[in-house]
Design an enzyme around this catalytic site. Structure first.
Site, PDB file in Angstrom:
ATOM      1  N   GLN A 143       3.832   0.996  -4.827  1.00 54.91           N
ATOM      2  CA  GLN A 143       3.486  -0.068  -3.876  1.00 54.91           C
ATOM      3  C   GLN A 143       2.873   0.549  -2.622  1.00 54.91           C
ATOM      4  OE1 GLN A 143       6.993  -3.013  -3.596  1.00 54.91           O
ATOM      5  NE2 GLN A 143       7.822  -1.272  -4.691  1.00 54.91           N
ATOM      6  N   HIS A 197      -0.780  -2.131  -4.318  1.00 52.38           N
ATOM      7  CA  HIS A 197      -1.147  -2.721  -3.027  1.00 52.38           C
ATOM      8  C   HIS A 197      -2.381  -2.072  -2.417  1.00 52.38           C
ATOM      9  CE1 HIS A 197       3.301  -4.228  -2.623  1.00 52.38           C
ATOM     10  NE2 HIS A 197       2.588  -4.930  -3.468  1.00 52.38           N
ATOM     11  N   CYS A 250     -16.161  -3.751   0.906  1.00 50.34           N
ATOM     12  CA  CYS A 250     -17.061  -4.651   1.628  1.00 50.34           C
ATOM     13  C   CYS A 250     -16.636  -6.102   1.436  1.00 50.34           C
ATOM     14  CB  CYS A 250     -18.500  -4.453   1.140  1.00 50.34           C
ATOM     15  SG  CYS A 250     -19.663  -5.501   2.059  1.00 50.34           S
ATOM     16  N   SER A 255      12.832  -1.585  -1.463  1.00 48.69           N
ATOM     17  CA  SER A 255      13.874  -2.577  -1.178  1.00 48.69           C
ATOM     18  C   SER A 255      13.913  -3.643  -2.268  1.00 48.69           C
ATOM     19  CB  SER A 255      13.635  -3.208   0.193  1.00 48.69           C
ATOM     20  OG  SER A 255      12.335  -3.752   0.240  1.00 48.69           O
TER      21      SER A 255
HETATM   22  P1  OAD Z   1      10.747  -1.224   2.272  1.00 47.60           P
HETATM   23  O1  OAD Z   1      10.577  -0.733   3.651  1.00 47.60           O
HETATM   24  O2  OAD Z   1      11.006  -2.678   2.094  1.00 47.60           O
HETATM   25  O3  OAD Z   1      11.969  -0.464   1.594  1.00 47.60           O
HETATM   26  C1  OAD Z   1      12.076   0.924   1.652  1.00 47.60           C
HETATM   27  C2  OAD Z   1      13.249   1.329   0.805  1.00 47.60           C
HETATM   28  O4  OAD Z   1      13.282   2.741   0.765  1.00 47.60           O
HETATM   29  C3  OAD Z   1      14.610   0.853   1.318  1.00 47.60           C
HETATM   30  O5  OAD Z   1      15.339   0.261   0.265  1.00 47.60           O
HETATM   31  C4  OAD Z   1      15.289   2.155   1.788  1.00 47.60           C
HETATM   32  O6  OAD Z   1      16.696   2.142   1.574  1.00 47.60           O
HETATM   33  C5  OAD Z   1      14.626   3.149   0.862  1.00 47.60           C
HETATM   34  N1  OAD Z   1      14.597   4.532   1.386  1.00 47.60           N
HETATM   35  C6  OAD Z   1      14.541   4.970   2.670  1.00 47.60           C
HETATM   36  N2  OAD Z   1      14.513   6.309   2.723  1.00 47.60           N
HETATM   37  C7  OAD Z   1      14.539   6.746   1.429  1.00 47.60           C
HETATM   38  C8  OAD Z   1      14.533   8.033   0.809  1.00 47.60           C
HETATM   39  N3  OAD Z   1      14.468   9.163   1.537  1.00 47.60           N
HETATM   40  N4  OAD Z   1      14.568   8.102  -0.536  1.00 47.60           N
HETATM   41  C9  OAD Z   1      14.621   6.975  -1.285  1.00 47.60           C
HETATM   42  N5  OAD Z   1      14.640   5.730  -0.758  1.00 47.60           N
HETATM   43  C10 OAD Z   1      14.599   5.616   0.584  1.00 47.60           C
HETATM   44  O7  OAD Z   1       9.491  -0.730   1.423  1.00 47.60           O
HETATM   45  P2  OAD Z   1       8.929  -1.296   0.038  1.00 47.60           P
HETATM   46  O8  OAD Z   1      10.028  -1.757  -0.855  1.00 47.60           O
HETATM   47  O9  OAD Z   1       7.986  -0.282  -0.483  1.00 47.60           O
HETATM   48  O10 OAD Z   1       3.530  -4.524   0.947  1.00 47.60           O
HETATM   49  O11 OAD Z   1       8.116  -2.540   0.536  1.00 47.60           O
HETATM   50  C11 OAD Z   1       7.395  -3.277  -0.405  1.00 47.60           C
HETATM   51  C12 OAD Z   1       6.173  -3.848   0.224  1.00 47.60           C
HETATM   52  O12 OAD Z   1       6.533  -4.567   1.410  1.00 47.60           O
HETATM   53  C13 OAD Z   1       5.172  -2.830   0.749  1.00 47.60           C
HETATM   54  O13 OAD Z   1       4.362  -2.277  -0.270  1.00 47.60           O
HETATM   55  C14 OAD Z   1       4.377  -3.652   1.703  1.00 47.60           C
HETATM   56  C15 OAD Z   1       5.474  -4.416   2.398  1.00 47.60           C
HETATM   57  O14 OAD Z   1       5.150  -5.656   2.812  1.00 47.60           O
HETATM   58  C16 OAD Z   1       2.298  -4.798   1.394  1.00 47.60           C
HETATM   59  O15 OAD Z   1       1.879  -4.334   2.433  1.00 47.60           O
HETATM   60  C17 OAD Z   1       1.514  -5.692   0.497  1.00 47.60           C
END
Ligand code: OAD
Length: 235
Positions: free
Chosen positions: A81, A99, A107, A179
């Site tokens: 993602q 994403h 463009c 998350s």
């Molecule tokens: P989040 O910020 O929602 O979640 C990050 C996750 O990483 C959390 O569950 C943390 O506990 C975990 N975490 C933190 N440090 C870590 C480590 N060292 N090792 C393993 N895990 C760790 O990020 P995403 O789930 O990626 O979308 O968010 C999904 C989407 O939400 C993103 O791609 C973005 C956002 O809106 C778009 O921009 C379209």
């Protein structure tokens, strides 16, 4: 499949932890097509600042372990993602970027796209990179935009198809550092589980997926992934 947590140990802020990526900005202003129409310069400044921060960032042990794992597996797909491009920099040949990619300019007027970090890639010198605010298309002079998916936009069709195909045929799915609340990406783990795959979550925090996962490895990706790789290598 990875989320922002896999890049956390490289120093890239996650979205939903304290001090998250959107801090200081309203998502509606910098993370939606409407925000871009309203104030493209603000959006470009936000993304170019993110790019400049990424110039100082390197893939961590988890990115490297995943690239290494791919070399050892007969059939492996990396779905992410993340838009930071760190999996590719660690050597993952063809990550499925659900994403988009922050280094891409696309463009708004035609089908042209280009790599914003082309000079950096060509020279290997990050200080050679320059990111103009509000750049224009060299083909049609239309406005370029960052090649990322914004809220309210569809994910690239081809990426979703590739991801679903990989998930449907996998025996094991590692879900690392997400998350698990943003769909459709979060749905891929449920799909894998429904198709009988063994789903492993790697995350220091519990998520909505934790209950459904077959195994939860509670900890940092940069520590767990190299250990997992070592087990795979010695088995
Ligand atoms: P989040 O910020 O929602 O979640 C990050 C996750 O990483 C959390 O569950 C943390 O506990 C975990 N975490 C933190 N440090 C870590 C480590 N060292 N090792 C393993 N895990 C760790 O990020 P995403 O789930 O990626 O979308 O968010 C999904 C989407 O939400 C993103 O791609 C973005 C956002 O809106 C778009 O921009 C379209």
């Amino acid at each position: 499949m990875t989320g922002a947590g896999v890049s956390a140990e490289s120093g890239v802020p996650t979205f939903r932890d304290a001090g998250g990526l959107w801090e200081g900005h309203r998502i509606e202003d910098v993370g939606t097509p409407e925000g871009f129409t309203r104030d493209p310069l603000l959006v470009w400044r936000f993304y170019n600042a993110r790019r400049r921060n990424l110039l100082d960032v390197a893939p961590n042990a988890a990115h490297h372990a995943l690239a290494n794992l791919e070399r050892r597996c007969r059939d492996f797909a990396l779905i992410t993602q993340n838009v930071d491009g760190l999996h590719a920099r660690a050597g993952t040949p063809n990550p499925i970027e659900l994403h988009g990619n922050i280094w891409l300019n696309t463009c708004t007027g035609c089908t042209h796209y280009e790599w914003a970090d082309a000079t950096w890639r060509a020279t290997g010198n990050p200080s050679a990179a320059s990111f103009p605010d509000d750049p224009r298309c060299p083909k049609c002079a239309g406005r370029l935009r960052p090649g990322v998916v914004w809220f309210g936009e569809m994910l690239p069709d081809w990426a979703v198809r590739r991801a679903e195909q990989a998930v449907c045929r996998c025996d094991v799915m590692l879900v690392i550092g997400t998350s698990a609340v943003v769909y459709p990406a979060a749905g891929l783990a449920h799909l894998a589980a429904a198709r009988g795959a063994f789903v492993v979550e790697i995350n220091p925090q519990r998520t909505p997926l934790s209950k459904e996962a077959d195994a939860v490895l509670s900890g940092k990706a940069g520590e767990i992934m190299p250990a997992l790789l070592q087990r795979v290598a010695s088995s």
